[in-house]
Design an enzyme around this catalytic site. Structure first.
Site, PDB file in Angstrom:
ATOM      1  N   LYS A 193       0.884  -1.187   0.000  1.00 48.23           N
ATOM      2  CA  LYS A 193       0.000   0.000   0.000  1.00 48.23           C
ATOM      3  C   LYS A 193       0.904   1.214   0.000  1.00 48.23           C
ATOM      4  CE  LYS A 193      -1.955   2.963   2.096  1.00 48.23           C
ATOM      5  NZ  LYS A 193      -1.791   4.420   1.776  1.00 48.23           N
ATOM      6  N   GLU A 268       8.885   0.918  11.188  1.00 47.08           N
ATOM      7  CA  GLU A 268       9.967   1.898  11.066  1.00 47.08           C
ATOM      8  C   GLU A 268       9.291   3.255  11.203  1.00 47.08           C
ATOM      9  OE1 GLU A 268      12.163   4.468  10.223  1.00 47.08           O
ATOM     10  OE2 GLU A 268      12.211   3.886   8.101  1.00 47.08           O
ATOM     11  N   CYS A 302      12.958  10.392   8.512  1.00 43.26           N
ATOM     12  CA  CYS A 302      12.726   9.905   9.870  1.00 43.26           C
ATOM     13  C   CYS A 302      13.997  10.054  10.706  1.00 43.26           C
ATOM     14  CB  CYS A 302      12.274   8.462   9.829  1.00 43.26           C
ATOM     15  SG  CYS A 302      13.283   7.455   8.763  1.00 43.26           S
ATOM     16  N   GLU A 399       8.695  15.316  16.440  1.00 40.63           N
ATOM     17  CA  GLU A 399       9.245  15.221  15.088  1.00 40.63           C
ATOM     18  C   GLU A 399       8.575  16.283  14.207  1.00 40.63           C
ATOM     19  OE1 GLU A 399       8.232  11.667  12.657  1.00 40.63           O
ATOM     20  OE2 GLU A 399      10.385  11.597  12.248  1.00 40.63           O
TER      21      GLU A 399
HETATM   22  P1  NAI Z   1       1.234   8.337   8.217  1.00 40.34           P
HETATM   23  O1  NAI Z   1       1.865   7.476   9.241  1.00 40.34           O
HETATM   24  O2  NAI Z   1      -0.189   8.718   8.391  1.00 40.34           O
HETATM   25  O3  NAI Z   1       1.358   7.629   6.766  1.00 40.34           O
HETATM   26  C1  NAI Z   1       2.269   6.634   6.401  1.00 40.34           C
HETATM   27  C2  NAI Z   1       1.556   5.521   5.658  1.00 40.34           C
HETATM   28  O4  NAI Z   1       0.594   4.933   6.522  1.00 40.34           O
HETATM   29  C3  NAI Z   1       0.771   5.996   4.426  1.00 40.34           C
HETATM   30  O5  NAI Z   1       0.845   5.003   3.423  1.00 40.34           O
HETATM   31  C4  NAI Z   1      -0.644   6.094   4.949  1.00 40.34           C
HETATM   32  O6  NAI Z   1      -1.613   5.946   3.955  1.00 40.34           O
HETATM   33  C5  NAI Z   1      -0.688   4.922   5.918  1.00 40.34           C
HETATM   34  N1  NAI Z   1      -1.708   5.017   6.963  1.00 40.34           N
HETATM   35  C6  NAI Z   1      -2.252   6.143   7.511  1.00 40.34           C
HETATM   36  N2  NAI Z   1      -3.181   5.816   8.430  1.00 40.34           N
HETATM   37  C7  NAI Z   1      -3.233   4.468   8.474  1.00 40.34           C
HETATM   38  C8  NAI Z   1      -3.983   3.534   9.225  1.00 40.34           C
HETATM   39  N3  NAI Z   1      -4.901   3.916  10.120  1.00 40.34           N
HETATM   40  N4  NAI Z   1      -3.760   2.210   9.031  1.00 40.34           N
HETATM   41  C9  NAI Z   1      -2.843   1.798   8.151  1.00 40.34           C
HETATM   42  N5  NAI Z   1      -2.117   2.637   7.395  1.00 40.34           N
HETATM   43  C10 NAI Z   1      -2.295   3.959   7.546  1.00 40.34           C
HETATM   44  O7  NAI Z   1       2.128   9.622   8.061  1.00 40.34           O
HETATM   45  P2  NAI Z   1       1.726  11.024   7.379  1.00 40.34           P
HETATM   46  O8  NAI Z   1       0.337  11.390   7.764  1.00 40.34           O
HETATM   47  O9  NAI Z   1       2.039  10.937   5.953  1.00 40.34           O
HETATM   48  O10 NAI Z   1       2.758  11.988   8.081  1.00 40.34           O
HETATM   49  C11 NAI Z   1       2.555  12.394   9.425  1.00 40.34           C
HETATM   50  C12 NAI Z   1       3.842  12.477  10.172  1.00 40.34           C
HETATM   51  O11 NAI Z   1       4.380  11.163  10.274  1.00 40.34           O
HETATM   52  C13 NAI Z   1       4.941  13.280   9.505  1.00 40.34           C
HETATM   53  O12 NAI Z   1       4.831  14.630   9.794  1.00 40.34           O
HETATM   54  C14 NAI Z   1       6.169  12.648  10.094  1.00 40.34           C
HETATM   55  O13 NAI Z   1       6.424  13.211  11.351  1.00 40.34           O
HETATM   56  C15 NAI Z   1       5.790  11.195  10.268  1.00 40.34           C
HETATM   57  N6  NAI Z   1       6.290  10.343   9.166  1.00 40.34           N
HETATM   58  C16 NAI Z   1       7.355   9.549   9.396  1.00 40.34           C
HETATM   59  C17 NAI Z   1       7.888   8.794   8.364  1.00 40.34           C
HETATM   60  C18 NAI Z   1       9.055   7.915   8.558  1.00 40.34           C
HETATM   61  O14 NAI Z   1       9.811   7.698   7.627  1.00 40.34           O
HETATM   62  N7  NAI Z   1       9.254   7.329   9.716  1.00 40.34           N
HETATM   63  C19 NAI Z   1       7.363   8.875   7.003  1.00 40.34           C
HETATM   64  C20 NAI Z   1       6.190   9.708   6.883  1.00 40.34           C
HETATM   65  C21 NAI Z   1       5.706  10.415   7.933  1.00 40.34           C
END
Ligand code: NAI
Ligand code: MG
Length: 497
Positions: A193, A268, A302, A399
């Site tokens: 996904k 991660e 991250c 973050e």
């Molecule tokens: P997110 O954690 O919501 O999204 C990451 C992935 O998870 C996307 O594919 C999204 O569609 C999916 N997702 C979202 N809600 C879900 C759920 N309930 N169940 C399963 N999958 C789900 O992150 P978002 O909203 O893009 O960014 C928010 C914050 O997260 C950022 O500001 C940053 O601080 C952090 N982040 C950290 C990352 C990392 O590499 N560790 C990458 C992206 C965001």
């Protein structure tokens, strides 16, 4: 600004569907969602919006593929060659993939080509080699209650099964590669996904997977939203393992959703990594290093070195140096080859980062440079160095995921510095800059982080394990370390009399 290549234009115009069982299909609902160019805020494409019904189809296809002859009976050598071919195809289409990343995510096309695409190809090439090296063990037994018995015992490393993989938008192609390659080398099948913000390069990768000759259903790709498609995948009873990269908040939801069938989980997640400059550091290396640690990929990493700790004797010099670099960074659209920093990926991320800037300034921090959104179209934020911060401030604790570093002076390399550096719920990365390698190693031992870089930062390699301590995650990606998360050991005991 550079024109898009004709290949990219053609790809952008073609329908963007879901990859299910080796075929491209519309979503069951027929819905699509728009994809935006973050440099201009313009809609560039529409993509199928997969949800629970599509995830269910994809999981069933992956289940069937797991047991299919085409996949289950393929020799390790042939599996390795197939995975190697994927790496080759990525390199053959490197310019095109880099262009898609720049267009969709906003990152500079030059960086996408030299980092994202190169590393994505490399992890497939690296993982291809493991296909023939997933050895079990032969284990001598003692069995104290059967002193006269004789056994031949061995373990087999078998695929964990159908894997659900959920990835974010900061390195769209690379995250897909980090996730898919270990799953394929171990003989798993996948439902991937991708992030709703950046679906394009994964769709193109899906085409390349088919071109490489991957059997139907081995990799299925769903574009769609987290709350619908992502949540359905995390909860699906026919998924054996879920591998998630994204926010810590959603990571916790994934763990809860996985409880239904106790699927294995690797995560991660976020970070707030300390980057420590000792007073004997070579500042010609440490200053650009500290700037790179936070500003690479616009801080949307991250592992960004987002908390800079500098020995008080050199604090002003280092901060001035980092700010000077920040002010010279050329902001612009990712597709412009002159661009050094692109926009934030979305208006939501732009607003998140600006919210943090506002909160930091309100709480008393001072911006030595930057501190604002850049006016005009596109989601640009100025690279920012914040000083006069205190450990309790939100900008120091949370973050930000943008080009914002908080800088704090310290008195000595002592317990207090280590306590401060470790004073976070996260534990992903850490940086150390010094000419005294003894000190560097002692400090490295005490930092709670999955990756520690000494006199360098952001060094990634397919052979190096990557992952988090504390709330930065569970398990490791890359290297040999990832393989244990995609295999399960079966112990076979034979009575040989
Ligand atoms: P997110 O954690 O919501 O999204 C990451 C992935 O998870 C996307 O594919 C999204 O569609 C999916 N997702 C979202 N809600 C879900 C759920 N309930 N169940 C399963 N999958 C789900 O992150 P978002 O909203 O893009 O960014 C928010 C914050 O997260 C950022 O500001 C940053 O601080 C952090 N982040 C950290 C990352 C990392 O590499 N560790 C990458 C992206 C965001
Ligand atoms: Mg989210």
């Amino acid at each position: 600004m550079a024109e898009l290549s004709s290949k990219t234009v053609e790809f952008i115009r073609s329908p963007k569907q879901l990859l299910i069982n080796g075929r491209w299909e519309n979503a069951v609902s027929g819905k699509t969602f728009p994809v935006t160019n973050p440099a201009t805020a313009e809609i560039i494409a529409h993509v199928a919006e997969g949800d629970q019904a599509d995830v269910d189809k994809a999981v069933r296809a992956a289940r069937q593929a797991l047991e299919s002859r085409a996949w289950a009976n393929i020799t390790p050598s042939d599996r390795g060659k197939l995975i190697w071919r994927i790496g080759d195809l990525i390199l053959q289409h490197a310019d095109e993939l880099a262009e898609l990343e720049a267009l969709d995510n906003g990152k500079p096309v030059t960086v996408a080509r030299s980092a994202d695409v190169a590393l994505a190809a490399d992890i497939f090439h690296y993982m291809a080699g493991w296909a023939t090296k997933l050895h079990g063990l032969t284990i001598p037994l003692s069995v104290p209650y059967l002193p006269d018995a004789n056994f031949h015992c061995y373990t087999r490393l078998e695929p964990v099964g159908v894997v659900g993989q959920i990835i974010p938008w900061n390195f769209p192609l690379l995250m897909a590669a980090w996730k898919l390659s270990p799953a394929l080398t171990t003989g798993c099948t996948v439902v991937l996904k991708v992030a709703e913000e950046t679906p394009l390069s994964a769709i193109r990768l899906g085409e390349l997977l088919l071109e490489a000759g991957l059997p139907d259903g081995v990799v299925n790709i769903i574009t769609g939203f987290g709350e619908t498609a992502g949540a359905a995948l995390a909860a699906h009873p026919l998924v054996d393992k879920i591998a998630f990269t994204g926010s810590t908040e959603v990571g916790k939801l994934v763990v809860k959703a996985a409880a239904g069938n106790l699927k294995k989980v690797t995560l991660e997640l976020g970070g707030k990594s300390p980057n420590i400059v000792l007073k004997d550091a070579d500042l010609d290396v440490a200053i650009p290093g500290a700037a790179h640690a936070i500003f690479f990929n616009h801080g949307q990493c991250c592992i960004a070195g987002s908390r800079l700790y500098v020995a008080k004797e050199i604090f002003d010099e280092v901060i001035e140096g980092v700010a000077e670099i920040a002010e010279k960074i050329k902001l612009g659209p990712g597709l412009d080859p002159q661009t050094e920093m692109g926009p934030m990926v979305s208006d939501l991320q732009l607003n998140r980062v600006c919210g943090y800037l506002q909160s930091g300034l309100q709480e008393g921090a001072k911006a030595v440079c930057g501190g604002r959104k850049r006016l005009g179209a596109g989601y640009f934020v100025e690279p920012t160095v914040l000083v006069d911060t205190t450990p309790q401030m939100k900008v120091v604790q949370e973050e930000i995921f943008g080009p914002v570093v908080t800088a704090m002076p310290f008195k000595a390399m002592d317990e207090q510095l280590i306590r401060q550096a470790n004073d976070t719920i996260y534990g992903l990365g850490a940086g150390i800059w010094t000419r005294d390698l003894g000190k560097a190693h002692r400090l490295a031992n005490q930092l709670q982080a999955g990756s520690v870089w000494i006199n360098c930062y952001n060094i990634f390699d397919a052979a190096l394990p990557f992952g988090g301590y504390k709330q930065s995650g569970w398990g490791r990606e890359m290297g040999s370390a990832v393989l244990e998360h995609y295999t399960q050991a079966k112990a076979v005991t034979v009575n040989i009399g």
